[in-house]
Design a protein around this motif. Structure first.
Motif, short mmCIF file in Angstrom:
data_model
loop_
_atom_site.label_atom_id
_atom_site.label_comp_id
_atom_site.label_asym_id
_atom_site.label_seq_id
_atom_site.Cartn_x
_atom_site.Cartn_y
_atom_site.Cartn_z
N ASP A 94 0.83 -1.20 0.00
CA ASP A 94 0.00 0.00 0.00
C ASP A 94 0.86 1.25 0.00
O ASP A 94 0.63 2.20 -0.75
CB ASP A 94 -0.92 -0.03 1.22
CG ASP A 94 -1.95 1.10 1.21
OD1 ASP A 94 -2.31 1.58 0.11
OD2 ASP A 94 -2.39 1.50 2.30
N SER A 95 1.90 1.25 0.84
CA SER A 95 2.79 2.40 0.92
C SER A 95 3.55 2.62 -0.38
O SER A 95 3.64 3.74 -0.89
CB SER A 95 3.77 2.22 2.08
OG SER A 95 4.70 3.28 2.13
N LEU A 96 4.09 1.55 -0.93
CA LEU A 96 4.87 1.67 -2.16
C LEU A 96 4.02 2.16 -3.33
O LEU A 96 4.45 3.01 -4.11
CB LEU A 96 5.51 0.33 -2.52
CG LEU A 96 6.66 -0.15 -1.62
CD1 LEU A 96 7.09 -1.54 -2.06
CD2 LEU A 96 7.83 0.82 -1.69
N THR A 97 2.84 1.62 -3.47
CA THR A 97 2.01 1.95 -4.64
C THR A 97 1.26 3.26 -4.46
O THR A 97 0.86 3.89 -5.44
CB THR A 97 1.01 0.83 -4.94
OG1 THR A 97 0.20 0.59 -3.78
CG2 THR A 97 1.73 -0.45 -5.32
N ALA A 98 1.07 3.69 -3.21
CA ALA A 98 0.36 4.95 -2.97
C ALA A 98 1.27 6.14 -3.18
O ALA A 98 0.85 7.20 -3.66
CB ALA A 98 -0.23 4.98 -1.56
N THR A 99 2.56 5.99 -2.83
CA THR A 99 3.49 7.11 -2.91
C THR A 99 4.42 7.01 -4.10
O THR A 99 4.85 8.02 -4.64
CB THR A 99 4.33 7.19 -1.62
OG1 THR A 99 5.08 5.98 -1.48
CG2 THR A 99 3.44 7.36 -0.41
#
Length: 229
Positions: A94-99
């Motif tokens: 989630d963190s990698l793909t959101a930012t």
């Protein structure tokens, strides 16, 4: 005699009331303690296992399942919403793909497929909710809400979670939850997991390697980049 009987009855009522109140307090304190001390998602990184992908596995698996990210490469993720290790992987994805990290397109697209014990009804309902939210463009938000409740899915009211996730049409979401098409898609995932012997979660599949475990952000990107997905 009558006075004594009434006194005894009054004392019995008072005693039963005190017992009921004590039981209520005991249950309340127990529930609060469980909520405070329930198992938390692991903070340690479980070193992933990396093995070659059987011929044809990636091609067979690619193309189905809700996705997060817009990278040109794809990673298939087998997981389920009651899996504590999947919570940790989800937070990383989630963190990698959101930012986004690095150059545009450096982070892969992660396509999720379901694998769980078919007899575990809360996992099936959670998978249906994720699929139905995805149809209205809210897969990421629904997954966040479901993974937050990984240890209490049997208590979830899914329309309320859909509202929390920002699903725009709750009526359509409710109809989707009983859709045979959605259930068939989930059964397709379970069959694919059985065919390729996916027995642990999370399991990630790229074009060339199969990854079991919960790599951290840097390790996850290194594995998926080095594998040539």
């Amino acid at each position: 005699m009558a006075l004594a009987g009434r006194a005894i009855m009054r004392m019995a009522r008072e005693w039963s009331g005190q017992v009921a109140w004590a039981a209520f307090l005991l249950v309340g304190v127990g529930a609060y303690a469980w909520w405070q001390w329930r198992p938390a998602p692991p903070t340690v990184i479980r070193e992933p296992t990396v093995t070659p992908v059987p011929p044809g596995m990636f091609a067979r698996l690619n193309g189905r399942g809700p996705a997060v990210g817009f990278g040109p490469d794809t990673v298939i993720v087998f997981s389920h919403y009651a899996c504590v290790w999947c919570v940790r992987l989800w937070r990383t994805v989630d963190s990698l793909t959101a930012t986004g990290v690095g150059a545009p397109g450096e982070t892969p697209t992660f396509r999720f497929r379901h694998v769980f014990d078919p007899d575990h009804a809360p996992s099936m309902r959670a998978a249906q909710a994720a699929e139905c939210a995805a149809r209205q463009g809210r897969f990421r938000e629904m997954s966040r809400a479901l993974f937050l409740r990984y240890d209490s899915l049997d208590l979830v009211t899914f329309p309320a979670i859909a509202e929390e996730a920002g699903v725009p049409d709750i009526g359509a979401f409710g109809g989707c939850m009983t859709s045979e098409e959605v259930q068939a898609s989930i059964r397709q995932d379970l069959a694919a997991a059985a065919e390729f012997q996916v027995t642990g979660t999370p399991t990630l599949v790229t074009l060339r390697v199969r990854i079991g475990g919960t790599p951290g952000p840097a390790r996850l990107l290194a594995l998926t980049t080095a594998s040539g997905t």
